[in-house]
Design an enzyme around this catalytic site. Structure first.
Site, PDB file in Angstrom:
ATOM      1  N   ASP A 159     -10.434   3.124  -2.992  1.00 41.94           N
ATOM      2  CA  ASP A 159     -11.050   1.724  -2.581  1.00 41.94           C
ATOM      3  C   ASP A 159     -12.466   1.647  -2.884  1.00 41.94           C
ATOM      4  O   ASP A 159     -13.349   2.594  -2.690  1.00 41.94           O
ATOM      5  CB  ASP A 159     -11.045   1.814  -1.022  1.00 41.94           C
ATOM      6  CG  ASP A 159      -9.485   1.710  -0.465  1.00 41.94           C
ATOM      7  OD1 ASP A 159      -8.710   1.646  -1.293  1.00 41.94           O
ATOM      8  OD2 ASP A 159      -9.614   1.582   0.850  1.00 41.94           O
ATOM      9  N   GLU A 198      -1.378   1.979  -5.142  1.00 43.28           N
ATOM     10  CA  GLU A 198      -1.336   3.232  -4.717  1.00 43.28           C
ATOM     11  C   GLU A 198      -2.332   3.858  -5.144  1.00 43.28           C
ATOM     12  O   GLU A 198      -2.402   5.231  -5.472  1.00 43.28           O
ATOM     13  CB  GLU A 198       0.179   3.931  -5.456  1.00 43.28           C
ATOM     14  CG  GLU A 198       0.321   3.543  -6.562  1.00 43.28           C
ATOM     15  CD  GLU A 198      -0.315   4.760  -7.537  1.00 43.28           C
ATOM     16  OE1 GLU A 198      -1.424   4.203  -8.399  1.00 43.28           O
ATOM     17  OE2 GLU A 198      -0.003   5.963  -7.803  1.00 43.28           O
ATOM     18  N   TRP A 199      -3.554   3.195  -5.733  1.00 41.56           N
ATOM     19  CA  TRP A 199      -4.771   3.748  -6.077  1.00 41.56           C
ATOM     20  C   TRP A 199      -4.878   4.556  -7.360  1.00 41.56           C
ATOM     21  O   TRP A 199      -5.901   5.214  -7.429  1.00 41.56           O
ATOM     22  CB  TRP A 199      -5.592   4.693  -4.982  1.00 41.56           C
ATOM     23  CG  TRP A 199      -5.168   4.003  -3.603  1.00 41.56           C
ATOM     24  CD1 TRP A 199      -5.436   2.988  -3.003  1.00 41.56           C
ATOM     25  CD2 TRP A 199      -4.245   4.696  -2.494  1.00 41.56           C
ATOM     26  NE1 TRP A 199      -4.780   3.023  -1.761  1.00 41.56           N
ATOM     27  CE2 TRP A 199      -4.147   3.953  -1.567  1.00 41.56           C
ATOM     28  CE3 TRP A 199      -3.412   5.894  -2.655  1.00 41.56           C
ATOM     29  CZ2 TRP A 199      -3.216   4.310  -0.389  1.00 41.56           C
ATOM     30  CZ3 TRP A 199      -2.689   6.285  -1.520  1.00 41.56           C
ATOM     31  CH2 TRP A 199      -2.475   5.503  -0.499  1.00 41.56           C
ATOM     32  N   GLY A 200      -3.653   4.489  -8.245  1.00 40.05           N
ATOM     33  CA  GLY A 200      -4.148   5.097  -9.548  1.00 40.05           C
ATOM     34  C   GLY A 200      -3.688   6.424  -9.656  1.00 40.05           C
ATOM     35  O   GLY A 200      -3.434   6.959 -10.932  1.00 40.05           O
ATOM     36  N   ASP A 234       0.655  -1.236   0.087  1.00 46.67           N
ATOM     37  CA  ASP A 234       0.146   0.052  -0.047  1.00 46.67           C
ATOM     38  C   ASP A 234       0.861   1.356  -0.183  1.00 46.67           C
ATOM     39  O   ASP A 234       2.156   1.196   0.188  1.00 46.67           O
ATOM     40  CB  ASP A 234      -0.877  -0.098   1.158  1.00 46.67           C
ATOM     41  CG  ASP A 234      -2.340   0.371   0.999  1.00 46.67           C
ATOM     42  OD1 ASP A 234      -2.505   1.418   0.007  1.00 46.67           O
ATOM     43  OD2 ASP A 234      -3.349   0.022   1.635  1.00 46.67           O
TER      44      ASP A 234
HETATM   45  C1  GLA Z   1      -5.792   1.117   1.666  1.00 49.17           C
HETATM   46  C2  GLA Z   1      -5.953  -0.060   0.581  1.00 49.17           C
HETATM   47  C3  GLA Z   1      -7.291  -0.970   1.034  1.00 49.17           C
HETATM   48  C4  GLA Z   1      -6.858  -1.687   2.328  1.00 49.17           C
HETATM   49  C5  GLA Z   1      -6.472  -0.716   3.367  1.00 49.17           C
HETATM   50  C6  GLA Z   1      -5.850  -1.209   4.761  1.00 49.17           C
HETATM   51  O1  GLA Z   1      -7.093   1.711   1.751  1.00 49.17           O
HETATM   52  O2  GLA Z   1      -6.419   0.620  -0.687  1.00 49.17           O
HETATM   53  O3  GLA Z   1      -7.396  -1.919  -0.173  1.00 49.17           O
HETATM   54  O4  GLA Z   1      -5.637  -2.303   1.952  1.00 49.17           O
HETATM   55  O5  GLA Z   1      -5.841   0.563   2.828  1.00 49.17           O
HETATM   56  O6  GLA Z   1      -5.823  -0.235   5.611  1.00 49.17           O
END
Ligand code: GLA
Length: 410
Positions: free
Chosen positions: A213, A190-192, A155
């Site tokens: 998420d 890292e969500w893009g 993450d």
């Molecule tokens: C981030 C990630 C999630 C999860 C949480 C855990 O938000 O994107 O998928 O792993 O952290 O804290």
């Protein structure tokens, strides 16, 4: 090093990473993750409230439900397992949540014919505030290998926002995993924000999250400040189809199938739950987009609708198809999205999504999506051949996704 020199080196590094994909092979020369990974992840349902007993029960349920036979392989321990570091700075598991330790859990999971995934973060603390791996990459990778872990989700909370630092930090862990002596899949999370589809494969990742998420909802309402749903994620991930392929996958986050807004972080940010048609749509669309299929519901208590979705082997076969081509969105209107996905045996999967707020009729002429000739239509949710034609017309329920497997007739 002077600041300007650092910037120039960084820019070269960043430029050299753009649009490149390099696959990672195992010691025996096999591609790591030739098809999208499948399994169950703890986060959406449990959050950080996890323990070894629940995870062992999930492993049992993955087997007894038939999901293992359908292809689900990984049990993932998401954030919340960590108990800090010992005197030698080795990472340890929380002794209350995991009294037997992670290696014992890996042994249990392996004894069921499954694999174990674990979680860390490219900073000092994870998203939920637990011990993370920055500065300890080699030591932690060795620990994970010594525990017989098979997959690391890495993450990016509490890390600087620029893309160059992200690439350096992800590469450090990817290199450490390669040196650890064990084949460990590496999921970049890292969500893009830093366009990982352009560099994550090059630094040694097999997949990369493309969005925030997922919450347990169909879509974000204009009045909601945060919390993305299935449609919001679809609109990002569908545009990235050219970046995915065997050994390098876009990851639009976990399945929300069967959660019904009941529990865990997926219920935050307006995650009030979906109906079964919407859950089936997410599964269909994720399968079409070669997403990793990670269930997140309580596998110990599944109703028939949930089982029917997660165990649809015809849909899973499309996701796991050896050609590894992510579906292309051929038609996009406010109400209708049509996707095509070529398959290894020459078949084509076609998905028809009704995004509108009512049930509606649709006519699909194959010529409109670039397919010529007459095809045999196999309905992937009805599990039967329905026609031989160059078009389809019928009703599609509100938020439903119809999926067909088409075979060209000679
Ligand atoms: C981030 C990630 C999630 C999860 C949480 C855990 O938000 O994107 O998928 O792993 O952290 O804290």
């Amino acid at each position: 090093m002077k600041h300007i020199t650092k910037v120039i080196i960084g820019l070269f590094f960043f430029a050299s990473m753009q649009n490149v994909s390099a696959q990672v092979y195992s010691s025996t020369g096999q591609l790591l993750s030739p098809t999208p990974p499948m399994g169950w992840m703890s986060w959406n349902f449990f959050g950080d409230n996890i323990n070894e007993k629940d995870l062992m029960e999930m492993a049992d349920a993955l087997v007894s439900s038939g999901m293992k036979d359908a292809g689900y392989e990984y049990i993932f321990i998401d954030d919340g397992w960590q108990g800090g570091r010992d005197k030698k700075n080795n990472m340890i598991a929380d002794p209350v949540k995991f009294p037997s330790g992670i290696k014992a859990l890996a042994g249990y999971v392996h004894s069921k014919g499954l694999k174990l995934g674990i979680y860390s973060d490219a900073a000092q603390l994870t998203c939920a505030g637990y011990t993370a791996s920055l500065g300890f990459e080699e030591q932690d990778a060795k620990t994970f290998a010594q525990w017989d872990v098979d997959y690391l989700k890495y993450d990016y909370c509490n890390a600087p926002s620029d893309a160059i630092t992200a690439q350096v930090r992800y590469k450090a862990m990817a290199d450490a995993l390669r040196k650890s002596g064990r084949e460990i899949l590496f999921g970049v999370c890292e969500w893009g924000g830093r366009q990982p589809w352009r560099w994550a494969s090059q630094i040694g990742g097999q997949l990369w999250r493309t969005t925030d998420d997922v919450r347990d909802k169909w879509e974000k309402k204009p009045t909601e400040k945060w919390g993305v749903g299935v449609m919001d994620i679809l609109d990002v991930n569908a545009e990235l189809n050219n970046y995915a392929g065997p050994g390098h996958w876009n990851d639009p986050d976990m399945l929300i199938t069967g959660l019904y807004g009941k529990k865990g972080p997926s219920g935050d940010g307006g995650g009030v739950g979906c109906n079964d048609i919407e859950y089936q749509s997410q599964f269909s669309l994720w399968a079409m987009m070669n997403a990793p299929l990670y269930a997140t519901n309580d596998l110990r208590n599944m109703n028939n609708a949930t089982k029917n979705i997660l165990l649809n082997k015809d849909m899973i076969a499309i996701n796991q198809d050896a050609l590894g081509k992510q579906a292309e969105r051929k038609i996009k209107t406010a109400s209708w999205n049509i996707f095509t996905k070529p398959l290894a045996n020459g078949d084509v999967a076609v998905a028809i999504l009704n995004r509108g707020n009512t049930d509606a009729a649709y006519v699909l002429n194959l010529s409109a999506i670039g397919l010529t000739g007459k095809y045999e239509w196999y309905d992937v949710w009805e599990h039967k051949t329905i026609s031989k034609s160059n078009k389809w017309n019928g009703m599609v329920k509100c938020h439903e996704t119809k999926v067909f497997r088409l075979k060209l007739l000679k």
